[in-house]
Scaffold this active site. Structure first.
Site: not given
Ligand SMILES: [Zn+2]
Length: 391
Positions: A94, A267, A305, A307, A310, A336
């Site tokens: 930025d 972003d 999820c 990830c 999870c 996550h």
């Molecule tokens: Zn997750």
């Protein structure tokens, strides 16, 4: 090496969504894309390898923070920001304008630039378009942003007009000071919530030949509904052949909505900052992991999820880590949330390619609408958003 190039690969027939590709000296960024915020040379709690492993190809670095500490000359002597922080993929920086105006103390703005005191040590400093370009060049980002004047909302009409006038003049100076090399420079459209000012700003900025265009001045104190209205009205004013970047905004629902209006780049600090506050995004909303109800809850954060947090850990364990102040809790929460954002964007890209974006968007939003949001907070008042772009 030539300038970064953007190609639109596919357009959704039912919405303004597009699938694109931005190629920089540091690789390919498939769009729509979300950029995690690496405020001071780090996406908080994650290693660059972990961020890349989640599928991210571009991150955002904050000019203001890096110029204050460790200083752009230090970063330049150590090979530029990519090498300094060990991130080999693309970086967008930025301009520093947002933090100078929101975070620094005792600022004084005039037509030439902004005097401000460092929020770290009180040093008196000056930021101008030329200085911002020099810092971003020293950092070596792939995409630099023009220096702009970004007022909070609500602001009186004369302040919004002044900001548009200054943003236009500063965009011209940014472009003139920008070195002709393998980096891109994006211009920023301001105008607050005034439609005529947005049109005036978009006309002026898009006439200057920037490699991409950003919508600035949203999520600066106004309601989410008003932000969405402003973006929906401004996005079509930006050239279709260049990337469109929505600065500093986005819940997953915002992202999915704005992609439908033709936004390519995002972003936002939400996934990383919320994670550190224990606010976790799910397919149906958000949960606050500290709640007592999760003390013995064996379920993952989000059963859908994939990830690591999870797949391997329960809400009960993550709640325990959070309550106990364990660093691992902040890392797993961040992992996550960033995974959730990456998955949302990946699914959006697939829906555009399949030409079914409207159906995807409507189903995505309906699930959140019907789900439970445990992290409902009142809209921040103007002036309460200081530093809100700092991951
Ligand atoms: Zn997750």
């Amino acid at each position: 090496m030539s300038r970064p190039e953007f190609t639109v690969l596919a357009r959704d027939p039912g919405t303004a969504a597009r699938r694109g590709r931005l190629v920089t000296a540091h690789g390919t960024v498939e769009t729509p894309a979300f950029m995690p915020v690496g405020t001071a040379g780090s996406v908080k709690a994650m290693t660059p390898q972990e961020v890349a492993g989640l599928g991210y190809t571009m991150i955002l670095g904050n000019t203001y923070h890096l110029a204050l500490r460790p200083g752009e000359e230090v970063v330049a002597r150590l090979g530029g920001l990519h090498r300094f922080m060990g991130w080999e993929r693309s970086i967008l920086t930025d301009s520093g304008g947002f933090q100078v105006l929101s975070l620094a103390e005792r600022r004084a703005i005039d037509d030439d630039g902004v005097d401000f005191r460092s929020h770290l040590d009180g040093r008196l400093l000056r930021m101008t378009p030329e200085r911002s370009m020099a810092i971003q060049a020293a950092l070596g980002s792939d995409v630099a942003m023009a220096f702009d004047d970004c007022p909070a909302l609500p602001s009186p009409p004369e302040r919004l007009r002044e900001a548009v006038r200054r943003t236009t003049a500063w965009a011209r100076r940014s472009r003139d000071a920008f070195a002709q090399d393998d980096r891109a420079l994006f211009g920023i459209v301001q105008g607050g919530d005034d439609r005529a000012l947005r049109e005036e700003s978009a006309a002026a900025i898009t006439a200057m030949g920037f490699e991409g265009h950003a919508i600035g001045g949203v999520s600066v104190g106004e309601s989410a509904a008003l932000s969405r209205e402003v973006v929906a009205a401004t996005a079509p004013l930006l050239p279709a052949g260049r990337p469109r970047y929505l600065m500093g905004m986005g819940t997953p629902a915002d992202l999915v909505t704005m992609i439908g209006h033709g936004i390519d780049l995002f972003d936002c600090v939400l996934p990383t900052r919320n994670a550190r506050n224990g606010s976790l995004f799910t397919s149906t909303g958000r949960i606050l992991i500290k709640r007592a109800g999760y003390r013995e809850d064996p379920r993952p954060i989000d059963p859908e999820c994939g990830c690591e947090a999870c797949r391997l850990y329960s809400r009960a364990y993550l709640r325990h880590l959070f309550v106990a102040g364990e660093i691992l809790g902040l890392r797993l929460n961040t992992l996550h949330n960033l995974y959730h954002y990456a998955r949302t964007i990946r699914e959006a890209r697939a829906a555009i390619e399949a030409g079914v974006y409207a159906a995807f968007r409507d189903a995505f939003l309906a699930r959140i609408e019907a789900g439970e949001d445990e992290d409902v907070q009142p809209a921040p008042a103007a002036g309460a958003v200081a530093g809100d772009r700092d991951g």
